[in-house]
Design a protein around this motif. Sequence first.
Motif, PDB file in Angstrom:
ATOM      1  N   GLN A 136     -49.261 -57.831 -52.585  1.00 50.20           N
ATOM      2  CA  GLN A 136     -49.907 -57.324 -53.797  1.00 50.20           C
ATOM      3  C   GLN A 136     -49.695 -55.830 -53.908  1.00 50.20           C
ATOM      4  OE1 GLN A 136     -53.872 -58.763 -55.152  1.00 50.20           O
ATOM      5  NE2 GLN A 136     -54.514 -56.633 -54.985  1.00 50.20           N
ATOM      6  N   LEU A 137     -49.225 -55.386 -55.078  1.00 49.37           N
ATOM      7  CA  LEU A 137     -49.040 -53.970 -55.390  1.00 49.37           C
ATOM      8  C   LEU A 137     -50.075 -53.579 -56.429  1.00 49.37           C
ATOM      9  CD1 LEU A 137     -45.134 -53.871 -55.752  1.00 49.37           C
ATOM     10  CD2 LEU A 137     -46.503 -53.512 -53.691  1.00 49.37           C
ATOM     11  N   GLY A 138     -50.974 -52.674 -56.068  1.00 48.86           N
ATOM     12  CA  GLY A 138     -52.027 -52.255 -56.988  1.00 48.86           C
ATOM     13  C   GLY A 138     -51.820 -50.821 -57.448  1.00 48.86           C
ATOM     14  N   TYR A 139     -51.564 -50.635 -58.740  1.00 47.48           N
ATOM     15  CA  TYR A 139     -51.342 -49.306 -59.290  1.00 47.48           C
ATOM     16  C   TYR A 139     -52.653 -48.784 -59.865  1.00 47.48           C
ATOM     17  CZ  TYR A 139     -46.294 -50.114 -58.989  1.00 47.48           C
ATOM     18  OH  TYR A 139     -45.021 -50.365 -58.536  1.00 47.48           O
ATOM     19  N   GLY A 140     -53.305 -47.859 -59.155  1.00 48.80           N
ATOM     20  CA  GLY A 140     -54.502 -47.221 -59.665  1.00 48.80           C
ATOM     21  C   GLY A 140     -54.169 -45.920 -60.359  1.00 48.80           C
ATOM     22  N   GLN A 141     -55.217 -45.246 -60.845  1.00 49.38           N
ATOM     23  CA  GLN A 141     -54.980 -44.015 -61.576  1.00 49.38           C
ATOM     24  C   GLN A 141     -54.459 -42.907 -60.655  1.00 49.38           C
ATOM     25  OE1 GLN A 141     -58.383 -42.571 -63.697  1.00 49.38           O
ATOM     26  NE2 GLN A 141     -57.307 -40.837 -64.625  1.00 49.38           N
ATOM     27  N   HIS A 142     -55.011 -42.857 -59.431  1.00 57.07           N
ATOM     28  CA  HIS A 142     -54.624 -41.792 -58.518  1.00 57.07           C
ATOM     29  C   HIS A 142     -54.108 -42.309 -57.190  1.00 57.07           C
ATOM     30  CE1 HIS A 142     -56.371 -38.887 -61.255  1.00 57.07           C
ATOM     31  NE2 HIS A 142     -57.519 -39.541 -61.233  1.00 57.07           N
ATOM     32  N   GLN A 143     -53.981 -43.600 -57.030  1.00 62.76           N
ATOM     33  CA  GLN A 143     -53.538 -44.120 -55.739  1.00 62.76           C
ATOM     34  C   GLN A 143     -52.795 -45.437 -55.919  1.00 62.76           C
ATOM     35  OE1 GLN A 143     -57.193 -44.551 -53.534  1.00 62.76           O
ATOM     36  NE2 GLN A 143     -57.558 -46.623 -54.263  1.00 62.76           N
ATOM     37  N   LEU A 144     -52.025 -45.753 -54.904  1.00 62.59           N
ATOM     38  CA  LEU A 144     -51.297 -47.018 -54.840  1.00 62.59           C
ATOM     39  C   LEU A 144     -51.837 -47.808 -53.652  1.00 62.59           C
ATOM     40  CD1 LEU A 144     -48.788 -48.852 -55.596  1.00 62.59           C
ATOM     41  CD2 LEU A 144     -47.547 -47.555 -53.841  1.00 62.59           C
ATOM     42  N   THR A 145     -52.152 -49.074 -53.897  1.00 59.40           N
ATOM     43  CA  THR A 145     -52.641 -49.944 -52.832  1.00 59.40           C
ATOM     44  C   THR A 145     -51.645 -51.080 -52.634  1.00 59.40           C
ATOM     45  OG1 THR A 145     -54.934 -49.455 -53.409  1.00 59.40           O
ATOM     46  CG2 THR A 145     -54.548 -51.376 -52.021  1.00 59.40           C
ATOM     47  N   VAL A 146     -51.213 -51.261 -51.391  1.00 56.34           N
ATOM     48  CA  VAL A 146     -50.250 -52.303 -51.045  1.00 56.34           C
ATOM     49  C   VAL A 146     -50.884 -53.207 -50.000  1.00 56.34           C
ATOM     50  CG1 VAL A 146     -47.972 -52.794 -50.093  1.00 56.34           C
ATOM     51  CG2 VAL A 146     -48.308 -50.791 -51.549  1.00 56.34           C
ATOM     52  N   SER A 147     -50.888 -54.504 -50.245  1.00 55.92           N
ATOM     53  CA  SER A 147     -51.457 -55.461 -49.296  1.00 55.92           C
ATOM     54  C   SER A 147     -50.428 -56.536 -48.986  1.00 55.92           C
ATOM     55  CB  SER A 147     -52.724 -56.114 -49.868  1.00 55.92           C
ATOM     56  OG  SER A 147     -53.720 -55.146 -50.122  1.00 55.92           O
TER      57      SER A 147
END
Length: 388
Positions: free
Chosen positions: A306-317
């Motif tokens: 899962q690639l999560g594009y937030g406003q100020h961060q990227l989250t990869v799981s």
Amino acid sequence: MRIRPQIADAVIAVALVCAAAVLGTESGSQGWSPLDAWGYALVVLGGLPLAVRVRAPLPLLLWSHLVFAVYVAGGYWPVVASFGPMLSLYTVASLCTLRTAVVCAFVMAGVWVYAGVVSPHGSMASVVTQAVVFPLVLIRFGALARRSAELARRLKREQADRARREVSAERGRIARELHDVVAHHMSVISVQAGLAGFVFESDPPTARAALATISGTSAEALEELRRMLQVLREAEDGAPAAPMPGLDRVAELAERIRAGGIPVTLRTVGTPRPLAPGVELCAYRVVQEALTNVLKHAGETRVEVQLGYGQHQLTVSVINEGGGDRREGAIQDRVRTGGGHGLIGMRERAKLYGGSISIGPRSRGGFAVTLTLPTSARAVPGEEDTTG
């Protein structure tokens, strides 16, 4: 062109002797005995040894003051032969300790007072003033020169230490890149080669597909290694380097793992957007290492990336659901013992880009790697990594 210090000292010594010889021609007009052969010999004996002033500062100081005292005793104009003693005291102050320089200053002051006593001309008050002021000034300038030299040496050592640290950091970066490239692609090749050998007779189409995967994977590995070499050469010849892999190639990673027999689901949360190249490379390598570990250790399982594009961060799981295969424990053992270059590399990458990473088993079974990165290429100390 840089002049060697020994040559510079020799030039200074010759120049001082020449200046003293020219000044000696004015001795008669100043009311002193004109320089004769013995006087000129003393000027030469007191000046030329200055060429080795750095090699033997203390012996030279004693010699120059001894010659100066003999010169003054001969009734010659003291100013002519005063350059050598002053330069020798400055040399001692710039190369030796302050205590040694102060002792030598007393030697110079004593010789200077002696010159005033035996000379028929001049005021004694002026001579004493010169005997006090000149050594103090020379010691001051010598101490400044010594301090500047020490600072220069310290700066040179610090620059050398910084260069060694940068070389060490660059070696670590190259080692991480090589590990990620080689480990992932070789794992895929190993699995596909085993599959091709197993079904070579019974299922030729599957064997051909496995061989095609091996061919494509090896070609991609070579291409990534070429990119690394271009990056290394870029600093030397300025040649533009090919871009390193980013998040747009995560789908290729997932497809490669599927070809190895493990179902992989790729999800994207938020709106994908271009990020700093360093951030994308960090996220790509973490996904690559996590999928490689699944391929090598997890056995039969399902994986979700899962690639999560937030406003100020990227989250990869990267989450594998676990299938009860005992090989899954190998990853957990490596996490608990802190072993495995790949796990260490993931943590270092996260710290380098100011992010955090969590690596460990899930309470519902399986294993999870979660990476959080600020969407900036600025490399800052990251938060503490968490394990478990």
